[in-house]
Design a protein around this motif. Structure first.
Motif, PDB file in Angstrom:
ATOM      1  N   ASN A  59      -4.805  -1.274   4.552  1.00  0.00           N
ATOM      2  CA  ASN A  59      -3.672  -0.461   3.928  1.00  0.00           C
ATOM      3  C   ASN A  59      -3.861   0.504   2.919  1.00  0.00           C
ATOM      4  O   ASN A  59      -4.795   0.333   1.996  1.00  0.00           O
ATOM      5  N   GLU A  60      -3.259   1.609   2.937  1.00  0.00           N
ATOM      6  CA  GLU A  60      -3.340   2.820   2.023  1.00  0.00           C
ATOM      7  C   GLU A  60      -2.424   2.778   1.011  1.00  0.00           C
ATOM      8  O   GLU A  60      -1.115   2.509   1.328  1.00  0.00           O
ATOM      9  N   TYR A  61      -2.739   2.918  -0.236  1.00  0.00           N
ATOM     10  CA  TYR A  61      -1.710   3.268  -1.302  1.00  0.00           C
ATOM     11  C   TYR A  61      -1.800   4.241  -2.078  1.00  0.00           C
ATOM     12  O   TYR A  61      -3.125   4.726  -2.335  1.00  0.00           O
ATOM     13  N   ILE A  62      -0.674   4.921  -2.524  1.00  0.00           N
ATOM     14  CA  ILE A  62      -0.732   5.957  -3.461  1.00  0.00           C
ATOM     15  C   ILE A  62      -0.962   4.954  -4.820  1.00  0.00           C
ATOM     16  O   ILE A  62      -0.064   4.371  -5.312  1.00  0.00           O
ATOM     17  N   ASP A  63      -1.980   5.519  -5.589  1.00  0.00           N
ATOM     18  CA  ASP A  63      -2.190   4.683  -6.719  1.00  0.00           C
ATOM     19  C   ASP A  63      -1.736   5.334  -8.162  1.00  0.00           C
ATOM     20  O   ASP A  63      -2.216   5.944  -8.521  1.00  0.00           O
ATOM     21  N   TYR A  64      -0.752   4.596  -8.686  1.00  0.00           N
ATOM     22  CA  TYR A  64      -0.538   4.769 -10.038  1.00  0.00           C
ATOM     23  C   TYR A  64      -0.863   3.576 -10.950  1.00  0.00           C
ATOM     24  O   TYR A  64      -0.383   3.657 -12.100  1.00  0.00           O
ATOM     25  N   LEU A  65      -1.724   2.649 -10.642  1.00  0.00           N
ATOM     26  CA  LEU A  65      -2.238   1.820 -11.246  1.00  0.00           C
ATOM     27  C   LEU A  65      -3.447   2.500 -12.004  1.00  0.00           C
ATOM     28  O   LEU A  65      -3.845   2.188 -13.282  1.00  0.00           O
ATOM     29  N   LEU A  66      -4.175   3.087 -11.130  1.00  0.00           N
ATOM     30  CA  LEU A  66      -5.419   3.718 -11.758  1.00  0.00           C
ATOM     31  C   LEU A  66      -6.519   3.087 -12.520  1.00  0.00           C
ATOM     32  O   LEU A  66      -6.949   3.499 -13.710  1.00  0.00           O
ATOM     33  N   GLY A  67      -6.765   1.700 -12.015  1.00  0.00           N
ATOM     34  CA  GLY A  67      -7.676   1.087 -12.885  1.00  0.00           C
ATOM     35  C   GLY A  67      -7.204   0.640 -14.399  1.00  0.00           C
ATOM     36  O   GLY A  67      -8.196   0.460 -15.167  1.00  0.00           O
ATOM     37  N   SER A  68      -5.656   0.707 -14.522  1.00  0.00           N
ATOM     38  CA  SER A  68      -5.300   0.650 -15.759  1.00  0.00           C
ATOM     39  C   SER A  68      -5.547   1.805 -16.449  1.00  0.00           C
ATOM     40  O   SER A  68      -5.534   1.494 -17.863  1.00  0.00           O
ATOM     41  N   LYS A 407       1.612   0.504  -8.573  1.00  0.00           N
ATOM     42  CA  LYS A 407       1.812   0.711 -10.015  1.00  0.00           C
ATOM     43  C   LYS A 407       1.347  -0.190 -10.779  1.00  0.00           C
ATOM     44  O   LYS A 407       1.301  -1.452 -10.370  1.00  0.00           O
ATOM     45  N   ALA A 408       0.932  -0.070 -12.001  1.00  0.00           N
ATOM     46  CA  ALA A 408       0.700  -1.152 -12.924  1.00  0.00           C
ATOM     47  C   ALA A 408       1.926  -1.905 -13.263  1.00  0.00           C
ATOM     48  O   ALA A 408       2.825  -1.203 -13.376  1.00  0.00           O
ATOM     49  N   HIS A 409       1.642  -3.044 -13.945  1.00  0.00           N
ATOM     50  CA  HIS A 409       2.565  -4.014 -14.234  1.00  0.00           C
ATOM     51  C   HIS A 409       3.593  -3.340 -15.312  1.00  0.00           C
ATOM     52  O   HIS A 409       4.640  -3.577 -15.259  1.00  0.00           O
ATOM     53  N   GLU A 410       3.023  -2.555 -16.068  1.00  0.00           N
ATOM     54  CA  GLU A 410       3.404  -2.272 -17.398  1.00  0.00           C
ATOM     55  C   GLU A 410       3.802  -0.701 -17.491  1.00  0.00           C
ATOM     56  O   GLU A 410       4.437  -0.250 -18.211  1.00  0.00           O
ATOM     57  N   LYS A 411       3.144   0.014 -16.573  1.00  0.00           N
ATOM     58  CA  LYS A 411       3.368   1.446 -16.344  1.00  0.00           C
ATOM     59  C   LYS A 411       3.083   2.320 -15.099  1.00  0.00           C
ATOM     60  O   LYS A 411       2.534   1.472 -14.459  1.00  0.00           O
ATOM     61  N   PHE A 412       3.569   3.315 -14.901  1.00  0.00           N
ATOM     62  CA  PHE A 412       2.992   4.152 -14.065  1.00  0.00           C
ATOM     63  C   PHE A 412       1.960   4.876 -14.649  1.00  0.00           C
ATOM     64  O   PHE A 412       2.554   5.827 -15.725  1.00  0.00           O
ATOM     65  N   PHE A 413       0.737   5.260 -14.216  1.00  0.00           N
ATOM     66  CA  PHE A 413      -0.179   6.048 -14.829  1.00  0.00           C
ATOM     67  C   PHE A 413      -0.215   7.294 -13.926  1.00  0.00           C
ATOM     68  O   PHE A 413      -0.424   6.914 -12.534  1.00  0.00           O
ATOM     69  N   VAL A 414      -0.277   8.531 -14.373  1.00  0.00           N
ATOM     70  CA  VAL A 414      -0.291   9.617 -13.444  1.00  0.00           C
ATOM     71  C   VAL A 414      -1.709  10.236 -13.600  1.00  0.00           C
ATOM     72  O   VAL A 414      -2.254   9.994 -14.684  1.00  0.00           O
ATOM     73  N   SER A 415      -2.104  10.858 -12.575  1.00  0.00           N
ATOM     74  CA  SER A 415      -3.490  11.400 -12.518  1.00  0.00           C
ATOM     75  C   SER A 415      -3.399  12.844 -12.188  1.00  0.00           C
ATOM     76  O   SER A 415      -2.452  13.259 -11.458  1.00  0.00           O
ATOM     77  N   LEU A 416      -4.480  13.555 -12.245  1.00  0.00           N
ATOM     78  CA  LEU A 416      -4.606  14.906 -11.883  1.00  0.00           C
ATOM     79  C   LEU A 416      -4.982  14.976 -10.283  1.00  0.00           C
ATOM     80  O   LEU A 416      -4.916  16.310  -9.848  1.00  0.00           O
TER      81      LEU A 416
END
Ligand SMILES: Cc1ncc(COP(=O)(O)O)c(C=O)c1O
Length: 440
Positions: A59-68, A407-416
């Motif tokens: 399964n593929e995910y768009i990642d907004y957890l980004l390793g925290s 997404k992370a539990h506490e946040k959406f982390f955005v990346s470049l």
């Protein structure tokens, strides 16, 4: 419990992943870290590249957890991978100083307003822990003040009154967030309400001659500082000779190249930076004024104030070259404009969609890191987050996962690495998730 075949596609686990999860459960005492805490969503990550992450079932995910948070450039960024690969054959760690570490220290001094001197560690917990110890040694006082709901890692001093606090006490009494912390430490930590400068000033005025340091996340989790709050904190700590520490483990290099201190325009005495610094490699930094940082140098510490700082992997060349490649990429023209544009679109659209659907909710934070609070009134401090509907939040995270958004539990982390297509797909997932929430 639904059978495997009736589960939404992304919750199905193939044989290999099922077996890996069973093995993990047998030997990892904290169980399997998964995005929601619900067994239905436990997964074993296979790989990640750019803005995407795959579980072992494919399964593929768009990642907004980004390793925290650390993967500000996206996963496996080519510049970071190349820098690490090129250095690996020259050895991974020497304990002794090396050219990449020196170059990185110089770049941090250029980038971060408070940084005159730099110490390397391997995690955020280590750097905030050393920041507090250094402040106590420098001031010759024992107590520290932190803000309720602020997270500063896993040391005994840091694990007080953080965002996991179930039953807060009257200010400034601390509540330990873990078993195993000596009760004596609770007495050494004062807790104040974030964004309430009057209450904070009253506590500082009462305890100023015992206080070594005030430590604060300049954006606490995803709660931005109220106008004038950080400035007033700078003023009162300066007035009483208390060391002001910014925990920029999340905000460093994420809100701006010079971190929150550049973004909000307030310069602390000491600062901890980690996560976004190094493209996913373990390194963190404690930096600050020469006068305080000098106390880690036995030759120059004032009498009785020497603080030994050593760590086997501190300043290792692999993490240093990864960080240098990351920083070089972050210095490219237009980087932060792009990061903020991606984050702003996601953050503002989410708030608009929730408003239109008539779901009471607040999206807090800054574009590169934000969070949604269901049912909550204005989010200004930890206690205002307590009124949020955590069950609705869990449903939101799970519904997004079913649609391939992590997404992370506490946040959406955005990346470049998040592309226009990623943003479009995420907005589509928001739309159908919000419809589902509005009708159930
Ligand atoms: C603000 C803040 N400080 C410190 C830490 C601890 O960092 P680490 O997990 O690298 O020890 C974290 C981790 O999430 C954090 O968010």
């Amino acid at each position: 419990m639904p059978t495997n075949s009736r589960m939404p596609e992304r919750r199905r686990r193939n044989k290999v992943e099922t077996e890996l999860l069973e093995r993990a459960h047998r030997c990892l005492p904290s169980g399997v870290r998964n995005p929601t805490g619900s067994a239905d969503y436990a997964m074993v990550v296979k790989e990640a590249r750019g803005s995407r992450l795959w579980d072992t079932s494919g399964n593929e995910y768009i990642d907004y957890l980004l390793g925290s948070g650390p993967m500000l450039l996206g996963h496996a960024h080519p510049a970071v991978v190349t820098a690490v690969r090129e250095h690996l054959e020259r050895g991974s760690t020497y304990l002794m100083v090396n050219e990449p570490a020196i170059e990185l220290a110089e770049e941090i001094v250029k980038a971060i307003p408070c940084a005159e001197k730099v110490c390397f560690h391997s995690s955020g917990s280590e750097s905030t822990f050393f920041a507090l110890r250094l402040a106590r040694a420098y001031r010759g006082r024992d107590k520290i003040l932190k803000f309720e709901g602020g997270f500063h890692g896993m040391s005994d001093y840091a694990l007080m009154g953080n965002q996991w606090t179930q039953e807060p006490r009257d200010y400034p009494q601390a509540v330990a967030n873990s078993a195993g912390i000596p009760h004596a430490v609770e007495g050494e930590v004062l807790v104040a309400p974030f964004n309430d400068i009057e209450a904070t000033t009253a506590i500082i005025d009462r305890h100023h001659d015992e206080l070594a340091a005030v430590i604060v996340e300049p954006m606490q989790r995803t709660i931005p500082p109220a106008s004038g709050f950080l400035e007033a904190l700078r003023e009162i700590t300066g007035h009483h000779g208390i060391v002001l520490i910014f925990d920029e483990i999340v905000t460093g290099f994420r809100l701006a190249y010079g971190g929150a201190q550049e973004y909000y325009g307030v310069v602390p005495d000491l600062c901890a930076v980690g996560k976004s610094l190094s493209g996913g490699h373990p390194i963190s930094v404690l930096c600050g004024s020469k006068e305080i940082m000098t106390n880690v140098d036995p030759a120059h510490a004032t009498a009785g104030s020497y603080v030994a700082q050593t760590g086997t992997f501190s300043g290792n060349p692999i993490s240093s070259v990864a960080a240098l490649a990351t920083l070089e990429t972050l210095r490219e023209e237009g980087t932060y404009e792009r990061l903020f544009a991606i984050g702003r679109r996601l953050k503002e659209s989410l708030q608009d969609m929730l408003d239109e659907a008539g779901i009471p909710a607040r999206v807090s934070g800054e574009p590169p890191a934000f969070e949604v609070w269901f049912g909550a009134r204005e989010i200004t401090d930890f206690r205002s987050t307590l009124s949020a509907d955590s069950a609705m939040h869990a449903r939101f995270i799970e519904a997004l996962l079913d649609r391939g958004i992590l997404k992370a539990h506490e946040k959406f982390f955005v990346s470049l690495a998040h592309t226009d297509e990623d943003v479009e797909l995420t907005l589509e997932a928001f739309t159908s998730t919000i419809e589902e929430l509005a009708h159930n």
